[in-house]
Design a protein around this motif. Sequence first.
Motif, PDB file in Angstrom:
ATOM      1  N   THR A  73     -20.038 -52.273   0.818  1.00  0.00           N
ATOM      2  CA  THR A  73     -19.391 -51.988  -0.444  1.00  0.00           C
ATOM      3  C   THR A  73     -18.052 -51.312  -0.179  1.00  0.00           C
ATOM      4  O   THR A  73     -17.515 -51.357   0.916  1.00  0.00           O
ATOM      5  N   PRO A  77     -14.766 -54.442  -0.917  1.00  0.00           N
ATOM      6  CA  PRO A  77     -14.942 -54.861   0.475  1.00  0.00           C
ATOM      7  C   PRO A  77     -14.154 -56.122   0.830  1.00  0.00           C
ATOM      8  O   PRO A  77     -13.689 -56.266   1.955  1.00  0.00           O
ATOM      9  N   SER A 129     -19.609 -56.883 -10.169  1.00  0.00           N
ATOM     10  CA  SER A 129     -19.392 -55.985 -11.307  1.00  0.00           C
ATOM     11  C   SER A 129     -18.727 -56.725 -12.450  1.00  0.00           C
ATOM     12  O   SER A 129     -17.769 -57.466 -12.232  1.00  0.00           O
ATOM     13  N   ILE A 197     -25.517 -49.567 -15.518  1.00  0.00           N
ATOM     14  CA  ILE A 197     -25.354 -48.350 -14.714  1.00  0.00           C
ATOM     15  C   ILE A 197     -24.857 -47.212 -15.597  1.00  0.00           C
ATOM     16  O   ILE A 197     -23.927 -47.403 -16.386  1.00  0.00           O
ATOM     17  N   GLU A 199     -22.730 -43.943 -16.128  1.00  0.00           N
ATOM     18  CA  GLU A 199     -21.529 -43.416 -15.497  1.00  0.00           C
ATOM     19  C   GLU A 199     -21.862 -42.125 -14.733  1.00  0.00           C
ATOM     20  O   GLU A 199     -22.538 -41.251 -15.249  1.00  0.00           O
TER      21      GLU A 199
HETATM   22  N1  SAM Z   1     -15.496 -52.833  -5.852  1.00  0.00           N
HETATM   23  C1  SAM Z   1     -16.863 -53.217  -5.868  1.00  0.00           C
HETATM   24  C2  SAM Z   1     -17.374 -53.321  -7.281  1.00  0.00           C
HETATM   25  O1  SAM Z   1     -16.694 -52.862  -8.210  1.00  0.00           O
HETATM   26  O2  SAM Z   1     -18.470 -53.853  -7.449  1.00  0.00           O
HETATM   27  C3  SAM Z   1     -17.753 -52.344  -5.043  1.00  0.00           C
HETATM   28  C4  SAM Z   1     -17.547 -50.863  -5.107  1.00  0.00           C
HETATM   29  S1  SAM Z   1     -17.868 -50.097  -6.662  1.00  0.00           S
HETATM   30  C5  SAM Z   1     -17.541 -48.415  -6.287  1.00  0.00           C
HETATM   31  C6  SAM Z   1     -19.621 -50.253  -6.753  1.00  0.00           C
HETATM   32  C7  SAM Z   1     -20.242 -50.045  -8.100  1.00  0.00           C
HETATM   33  O3  SAM Z   1     -20.062 -48.711  -8.468  1.00  0.00           O
HETATM   34  C8  SAM Z   1     -19.644 -50.901  -9.183  1.00  0.00           C
HETATM   35  O4  SAM Z   1     -20.678 -51.610  -9.830  1.00  0.00           O
HETATM   36  C9  SAM Z   1     -18.999 -49.911 -10.111  1.00  0.00           C
HETATM   37  O5  SAM Z   1     -19.092 -50.340 -11.432  1.00  0.00           O
HETATM   38  C10 SAM Z   1     -19.817 -48.663  -9.854  1.00  0.00           C
HETATM   39  N2  SAM Z   1     -19.118 -47.393 -10.137  1.00  0.00           N
HETATM   40  C11 SAM Z   1     -17.912 -46.979  -9.720  1.00  0.00           C
HETATM   41  N3  SAM Z   1     -17.645 -45.728 -10.159  1.00  0.00           N
HETATM   42  C12 SAM Z   1     -18.720 -45.347 -10.891  1.00  0.00           C
HETATM   43  C13 SAM Z   1     -19.071 -44.171 -11.618  1.00  0.00           C
HETATM   44  N4  SAM Z   1     -18.257 -43.127 -11.677  1.00  0.00           N
HETATM   45  N5  SAM Z   1     -20.270 -44.147 -12.237  1.00  0.00           N
HETATM   46  C14 SAM Z   1     -21.125 -45.189 -12.174  1.00  0.00           C
HETATM   47  N6  SAM Z   1     -20.853 -46.324 -11.499  1.00  0.00           N
HETATM   48  C15 SAM Z   1     -19.672 -46.410 -10.872  1.00  0.00           C
END
Ligand code: SAM
Length: 337
Positions: A73, A77, A129, A197, A199
């Motif tokens: 991730t 990635p 996502s 998910i 937040e």
């Molecule tokens: N860039 C990729 C993506 O967006 O799927 C992978 C990394 S991202 C950090 C992984 C997951 O974390 C995503 O599904 C994103 O929606 C979730 N995410 C990011 N920040 C978050 C937060 N503050 N609270 C909950 N989920 C979060």
Amino acid sequence: MTEVATQTQLIDRFGRRVNYVRMSITDRCDFRCVYCMDEEMVFMPRQQLLSLEEIVSLVGAFAELGVEKVRVTGGEPLVRKNVDWLFKELGDLKQTTALKELTITTNGSQLPKYAESLVESGVDRINISLDSLKADRFKALTRTGDLNGVLNGIRSAKKAGFKRIKLNAVIMKGRNEDEIVDLARFAIKNDLDISYIEEMPLGHVTHDRSESYCSSDEVKAVLESVFALNASDANTGGPSRYYQLEGTGSKVGFISPHSHNFCESCNRVRVTTEGRLLLCLGQEHSVDLRDILRRYPGDKTRLKQVIINSMEIKPKGHDFNVREQPVIFRHMSVTGG
Ligand code: SAM
Ligand code: SF4
């Protein structure tokens, strides 16, 4: 180091077996999602990131210690250079180690380019996502993202033949909570699973998280007003609770770090972009694995012993509270979502 790494499993002080590693391979991203990043982000200097070779060594060490599932991730990635080489190497570990499942979480934007090679390398499942199906809203939530590009990415992933594709949607009040049902319908129509998910208070962002926070129970109630949800015993090794959407091939999951404590059965650790082994997403207990990799290159026994010893400091659980933000100053993009 006098001890010898003969152990083949990772067990912590509370008897929990760690068999799942989430590996963040870059803090960079082509999107700037409002819940994840600031508009202006300062990214890490490249020499601080683990090299792709270091990542392979590290994942290899974990896999020799009984880790069966690795999720790659970020950040995003698929914006990392030569990421296809990395996935080939990681896929090969399935032939020689305990590793059984290689997965990736992505924003989907680069999937038209990479979906096929990911499947060829042995990536089993993929999380994509998707927080909105409305182009202007998608742009507002991701600041730089393009909905059509991601929908193309989802189509490419379906064509490439992953074992299963799951959507991830962060639901925020006043932003996209009116799309809970539409996102589920989209998943059903495309034969995908979907996780909602909550937040999490990771890193500084520009909005007030206590106002946008939407609990899984609220999301579930909205879904139940339209669909029948049957509890499913599906367990993907992650923190989701799953339900089958009756009469469809799709499952719905809820990732609820606030309302439903999943620490008791925690089986995972994270490795940050700069090689810090984080024993808990919501705590600061960590071990600098990059230091070991760089000070003792090629010394896998030492690396494995340091990982085994780290089990002693895995905390019992986290302590998130959206009203006291930010609890943890790391952004999710560094930690690896
Ligand atoms: N860039 C990729 C993506 O967006 O799927 C992978 C990394 S991202 C950090 C992984 C997951 O974390 C995503 O599904 C994103 O929606 C979730 N995410 C990011 N920040 C978050 C937060 N503050 N609270 C909950 N989920 C979060
Ligand atoms: Fe990038 Fe993923 Fe964070 Fe969005 S959630 S900014 S796509 S790393």
